[in-house]
Structure formats: structure tokens, C-alpha cells
Write an enzyme that holds these catalytic residues in place. Structure first.
Site, PDB file in Angstrom:
ATOM      1  N   LEU A  33       0.813  -1.221   0.000  1.00 31.99           N
ATOM      2  CA  LEU A  33       0.000   0.000   0.000  1.00 31.99           C
ATOM      3  C   LEU A  33       0.845   1.269   0.000  1.00 31.99           C
ATOM      4  O   LEU A  33       1.883   1.340   0.664  1.00 31.99           O
ATOM      5  CB  LEU A  33      -0.915  -0.011   1.229  1.00 31.99           C
ATOM      6  N   HIS A  34       0.379   2.244  -0.754  1.00 34.87           N
ATOM      7  CA  HIS A  34       1.045   3.554  -0.802  1.00 34.87           C
ATOM      8  C   HIS A  34      -0.011   4.640  -0.565  1.00 34.87           C
ATOM      9  O   HIS A  34      -1.205   4.347  -0.382  1.00 34.87           O
ATOM     10  CB  HIS A  34       1.785   3.749  -2.130  1.00 34.87           C
ATOM     11  N   GLY A  36      -1.555   6.546  -2.443  1.00 36.02           N
ATOM     12  CA  GLY A  36      -2.729   6.496  -3.336  1.00 36.02           C
ATOM     13  C   GLY A  36      -3.831   5.640  -2.717  1.00 36.02           C
ATOM     14  O   GLY A  36      -4.997   6.059  -2.633  1.00 36.02           O
ATOM     15  N   HIS A  37      -3.450   4.429  -2.271  1.00 38.12           N
ATOM     16  CA  HIS A  37      -4.436   3.553  -1.612  1.00 38.12           C
ATOM     17  C   HIS A  37      -4.982   4.210  -0.336  1.00 38.12           C
ATOM     18  O   HIS A  37      -6.176   4.168  -0.066  1.00 38.12           O
ATOM     19  CB  HIS A  37      -3.780   2.241  -1.183  1.00 38.12           C
ATOM     20  N   GLN A  61      -5.311 -11.772 -13.238  1.00 42.21           N
ATOM     21  CA  GLN A  61      -5.134 -10.559 -14.040  1.00 42.21           C
ATOM     22  C   GLN A  61      -3.699 -10.366 -14.528  1.00 42.21           C
ATOM     23  O   GLN A  61      -3.371  -9.341 -15.097  1.00 42.21           O
ATOM     24  CB  GLN A  61      -5.632  -9.328 -13.273  1.00 42.21           C
ATOM     25  N   GLN A 153      -9.328   0.736 -15.921  1.00 41.88           N
ATOM     26  CA  GLN A 153      -9.843  -0.236 -14.944  1.00 41.88           C
ATOM     27  C   GLN A 153     -11.140   0.272 -14.297  1.00 41.88           C
ATOM     28  O   GLN A 153     -12.120  -0.461 -14.188  1.00 41.88           O
ATOM     29  CB  GLN A 153      -8.786  -0.490 -13.869  1.00 41.88           C
TER      30      GLN A 153
HETATM   31  O1  PAF Z   1      -5.927  -1.933  -8.996  1.00 40.93           O
HETATM   32  C1  PAF Z   1      -5.669  -2.998  -8.399  1.00 40.93           C
HETATM   33  O2  PAF Z   1      -4.916  -3.030  -7.431  1.00 40.93           O
HETATM   34  C2  PAF Z   1      -6.291  -4.293  -8.869  1.00 40.93           C
HETATM   35  O3  PAF Z   1      -6.408  -4.333 -10.245  1.00 40.93           O
HETATM   36  C3  PAF Z   1      -7.640  -4.624  -8.199  1.00 40.93           C
HETATM   37  C4  PAF Z   1      -8.700  -3.582  -8.523  1.00 40.93           C
HETATM   38  C5  PAF Z   1      -7.452  -4.686  -6.692  1.00 40.93           C
HETATM   39  C6  PAF Z   1      -8.148  -5.972  -8.667  1.00 40.93           C
HETATM   40  O4  PAF Z   1      -7.250  -6.984  -8.377  1.00 40.93           O
END
Ligand code: PAF
Length: 282
Positions: A33-34, A36-37, A61, A153
Site C-alpha cells: 500500500l502507498h 494512493g491507496h 489478471q 480499470q
Molecule cells: O488496482 C488494483 O490493485 C487491482 O487491479 C484490483 C482492482 C485490486 C483488482 O485486483
């Protein structure tokens, strides 16, 4: 902060919260986590009663040659950051909890996933839509928060939520940048010192585009040409794509005469970085 690893445990807990009419804000992440999160979590805390964060590096993904195995992970550090941000529930499932043996179901949003990052990373958005659909079903959020850095996304998730009649408000919040403009990303940790300096070329190319538009330029090819020059002047950088597209359909536009996204993906050494800005023309 409650930490859950099993779907049935978090589901039971969420059921109780729903019975108490609590609103749920959700920030799905892949961890490491940074700021932004954390900005998403703090915002979620302001606008919903209970904040749920998920940390799951989603194998579905990543392409076979991509960085699933080396994707940065720091579970203990992440837990501390979630606590500090006031997160109420942290969900950290294992891969087998999410995709048990025999798993066969995927969510595919068409068309807007064929371009930009979808063209460079086939199957990526199918993996994203699938995990987010599953997490939405488990967490049952009222609102979910994503960063604008991953513009495509967020658009894909908004479309999925609308098409599948999910009653969830999907919100994109502004990209958080380092002091020199580089968009925050867990993948920035891959960059060595020289690459880290080079990586600011994405931001400078977008700044140039913004300035050209401010000065009246509307021709996409001209703007992209100048952006290209900035990136190509950086010897460690290799362009994956630069595009100017309709902000809703992601179809390329020749003239900027509507809400548009200017987006790019650039390899800095072995690290692929993305960034974008949205411009709103009448
Ligand atoms: O943006 C992300 O970190 C990922 O693509 C997500 C939305 C958590 C899905 O795995």
C-alpha cells in the site's frame, strides 16, 4: 480492525453490519500500500460507516510472462497502514479461497477492454472484472473506490457494475503523485535510482499535453507527437502506447472536442508504468 481470510467469516460479519443498516465502503487492492491507496481509505472513512479493504494479488489478471511472482508484498506493513487509515475490516484471502480447484467462471466486459492496456495485456481486464465482481459479491459494498491512475480499470468496473445491475456506487478519486509528479504505484518499487528519475517522463509528457490544450491545441496527433518527443528523449523509456480517447467509450479521437482521456503506458527498463489525465472540452 477485524482481519478475515475466509469468505464465510467475512460474509457472516458483513451480514451483521447490513442488519444494523451500516453503509459499507470498499477499497480493493493488491497490497504494498502507498499514499494512493491510503487516500482512498481515508475518503471511504469519511463517506461510509464501515471501511473494508481487500489485499489479494490476483493471479487471474497477470499474463504468463508478467510479474505475478515478483509483485511486491508487505503484509505486516500493509496491516499497520490500514490500521492507521482507520480501516475497519481487512480481507486477505488465499488464492485457493478465491479460485478453488475446478473454478470456471469469469466476467468479461467487451470492447472497452480491447484497447489501451487491454491491447497490451490480453486477458488482464477479464481477470480484474472477475475478481472485483467476486469481491463485490462477498463484501456487498454500497460504495467502492478506485484511483484514477487506473482510468481504464475504473471504467471497466463501472460498466460491469452497471451492466450486471450491481447496486454499487463506483467512484474514481484523483491520482496521488510523488513530489516530482510520478504517479504513485506499487510497481514504482521495481525502479532503480536511474529509472526512478527517468520515470517522471510520463508526467512531463502529460503536463505538456495539458499545456498545449490550455494554449488552444485540439489536434490529437500534434499533442501525441509532442508527448512522444518527451518520452523518446529519455533513453531508458520505451513507449507501449499513447492515446487520446473519448473518456466514456475509449475510442480514439482526432480532435479534442469532448471529455477525453489522455493516457499512456511506458516501459522504464523492465517496469511498465501507466498514467493519464482527463480533459473536459465542450
Ligand atoms: O488496482 C488494483 O490493485 C487491482 O487491479 C484490483 C482492482 C485490486 C483488482 O485486483
Amino acid at each position: 480492525m477485524q482481519v478475515f481470510e475466509k469468505i464465510k467469516d467475512i460474509s457472516n460479519f458483513i451480514k451483521e453490519l447490513k442488519a444494523q443498516k451500516k453503509t459499507i465502503g470498499f477499497v480493493p487492492t493488491m497490497g504494498f500500500l502507498h499514499e494512493g491507496h491510503l487516500s482512498l481509505m481515508r475518503y471511504a472513512k469519511k463517506v461510509t460507516d464501515v471501511v473494508v479493504v481487500s489485499i489479494f494479488v490476483n493471479p487471474a489478471q497477470f499474463g504468463p510472462k508478467e510479474d505475478f511472482n515478483t509483485y511486491p508484498r508487505d503484509i505486516e506493513g500493509d496491516k499497520g497502514k490500514c490500521l492507521d487509515a482507520g480501516v475497519d475490516i481487512l480481507f486477505m484471502p488465499s488464492a485457493s479461497e478465491i479460485y478453488p480447484e475446478g473454478y470456471l467462471t469469469y466476467v468479461n466486459v467487451e470492447k472497452i477492454t480491447d484497447v489501451m492496456c487491454g491491447a497490451s495485456r490480453p486477458g488482464h481486464f477479464k481477470g480484474v472484472a472477475t475478481i472485483v465482481a467476486k469481491l463485490f459479491d462477498i463484501v456487498k459494498p454500497d460504495k467502492a473506490f478506485f484511483g484514477q491512475k487506473d482510468y481504464q480499470q475504473t471504467l471497466v468496473i463501472k460498466k460491469m457494475a452497471a451492466d450486471l445491475n450491481m447496486d454499487i456506487d463506483v467512484e474514481a478519486l484523483p491520482t496521488v503523485r510523488e513530489p516530482d509528479g510520478l504517479a504513485m504505484s506499487s510497481r514504482n518499487s521495481y525502479l532503480n535510482e536511474e529509472e526512478r528519475k527517468a520515470a517522471t517522463c510520463l508526467y512531463w509528457s502529460l503536463t505538456k499535453a495539458e499545456e498545449m490544450i490550455k494554449n488552444g491545441e485540439r489536434n490529437s496527433a500534434k499533442i501525441i507527437g509532442d508527448m512522444q518527443k518527451i518520452i523518446e528523449a529519455e533513453k531508458l523509456a520505451r513507449i507501449d502506447y499513447i492515446t487520446i480517447a473519448d473518456a466514456e467509450t475509449l475510442e480514439e479521437i482526432k480532435t479534442i472536442d469532448k471529455k477525453a482521456v489522455i493516457a499512456l503506458a511506458v516501459w522504464i527498463g523492465k517496469t511498465r508504468l501507466i498514467d493519464n489525465i482527463v480533459v473536459n472540452m465542450k
